[in-house]
Structures are given as C-alpha cells and as structure tokens.
Enzyme design. Sequence first.
Site, short mmCIF file in Angstrom:
data_model
loop_
_atom_site.label_atom_id
_atom_site.label_comp_id
_atom_site.label_asym_id
_atom_site.label_seq_id
_atom_site.Cartn_x
_atom_site.Cartn_y
_atom_site.Cartn_z
N SER A 33 -28.72 11.21 0.34
CA SER A 33 -27.84 10.24 -0.29
C SER A 33 -28.23 10.17 -1.76
O SER A 33 -29.38 10.46 -2.13
CB SER A 33 -27.98 8.85 0.36
OG SER A 33 -27.24 7.89 -0.39
N ARG A 34 -27.28 9.79 -2.61
CA ARG A 34 -27.62 9.62 -4.03
C ARG A 34 -28.59 8.47 -4.23
O ARG A 34 -29.26 8.39 -5.25
CB ARG A 34 -26.33 9.39 -4.83
CG ARG A 34 -25.46 10.65 -4.94
CD ARG A 34 -24.10 10.34 -5.51
NE ARG A 34 -23.31 9.54 -4.59
CZ ARG A 34 -22.09 9.09 -4.87
NH1 ARG A 34 -21.53 9.36 -6.02
NH2 ARG A 34 -21.42 8.37 -3.98
N HIS A 74 -16.73 16.34 -1.50
CA HIS A 74 -16.90 17.43 -0.54
C HIS A 74 -17.02 18.79 -1.20
O HIS A 74 -17.96 19.55 -0.92
CB HIS A 74 -15.71 17.47 0.43
CG HIS A 74 -15.72 16.36 1.43
ND1 HIS A 74 -14.73 16.20 2.39
CD2 HIS A 74 -16.59 15.35 1.64
CE1 HIS A 74 -15.00 15.15 3.13
NE2 HIS A 74 -16.12 14.60 2.69
N LYS A 92 -13.20 17.00 6.99
CA LYS A 92 -11.87 17.07 6.40
C LYS A 92 -11.63 15.86 5.49
O LYS A 92 -12.19 14.79 5.75
CB LYS A 92 -10.81 17.16 7.49
CG LYS A 92 -10.81 15.97 8.49
CD LYS A 92 -10.08 14.77 7.97
CE LYS A 92 -10.18 13.57 8.86
NZ LYS A 92 -9.73 12.33 8.20
#
Length: 216
Positions: A33-34, A74, A92
């Site tokens: 995670s950032r 993504h 997706k």
Amino acid sequence: MITLATIGTSTITERFADAVAQTPGIRVDAAYSRDVARARAFADRIGAPGASDDLDGLLATVDAVYVGSPNGLHAEQARAAIRAGVHVFVEKPAAPTASEWDGLVAEAREHDVVLFEGMRNVYDPGLAALRDLLPEVGVVRRVSFAYCQRSARYDLVLAGETPNIFDPALAGGALLDLGVYPLSAAVALFGEPHTVTGLQVPIATGVDGAGSALLG
C-alpha cells in the site's frame, strides 16, 4: 511454490488472499500500500509476513502480483510489475482505455510474463452453456444485458465525499465498475460491435452513476 504480493487493501483483495490460502502451490508473501501502516495492517489481516510501501523493492522479491488497487492505478502498477519480470493478475478494468491495455499486452510479451485480467464471467460454465444453446434459438435479432446495483459507497457521494470508485481521477464510475460485465458478455457471445451509441447519467463527483449503450 509461487510467491505473490497483493496491491490494494480493499475487500476484493482480501477475498483473493482467502482463495490463495486454499490453493496449493501459491502463497501471499507480502501486501503493498502507499501507506505502510495500512499495508502492515492488511498483511496481518490476511496472514502475510511482509508489508511494504516500496513497490519496486517488493517486486524484486516475488514471482507474481495481484493488482486490486483503484481502477486508475491498475495500468501503472501492472506495467511496473511487467518490467520487473513479475507475472500479473490485474482486476477489471485492467486499464481505462483499449490502447493502454494493448500496451500492457505488448510489454508482457516482450518480458515473457503472464498478464491477465480478472474478468471471470466470460469463462463461467453458465455463459458457455448459453453460447452452446444459441444455435437452437435461431436468428438472434435483439438481446438485452443489464447489471444494476446501488453502490454501498454512494452514501459517501451524497455526503459530499469522493470515494475511489466514484473518482474521475481514478477511472471511477458505473461503466468501468459493473458495466464491464454486461459488455464483456455481449462481446463474448456476439463479437465486437460495429457501432456504439451511449448515454451516461452523471453524479456529483463527475463520473457516470448509470448509463445505457446500444451496440450494433
């Protein structure tokens, strides 16, 4: 043993990790995670030993990555993994545009890694059965596909907030969330359309909250 890292800390990533835990030959080694504190908390929740906010460093330690971050991230994160020689399972929509997807496919071939998008519905046995039955129907003149659901995050929009799924900067909106399911089914069964006409219903954040498309 295939070693895997997850990107994203949403419910769908947690479900993916649960599925991995039940599958022999693969394991989740780390969560990204950032925000490193969020990564650590998520890693603890799914039982992964590692956590990191350094994506490039993490990619050097695993065989594959699952990308379950907000839509708009993504393509960038999948590209980083591909260039690191890491196989990619991306949720997706894999990219907001077809040209970005084509670029990812080309890079995956160049680096000899597997890249695939998590669009399960077009491979479901039910859709295969429907395809097999089409010849018995005769000439198909018209079909209708729909997917409607009130988002659990829409109350945040009504409160004046912009959650990721409704953030235009992160490729949010109905078409790139639920809308991909009816469209992918239509294309899988009848091929790419020659014409497309559409109408979107915008919401306060600037993305489409609903819409319709007529495919020729």
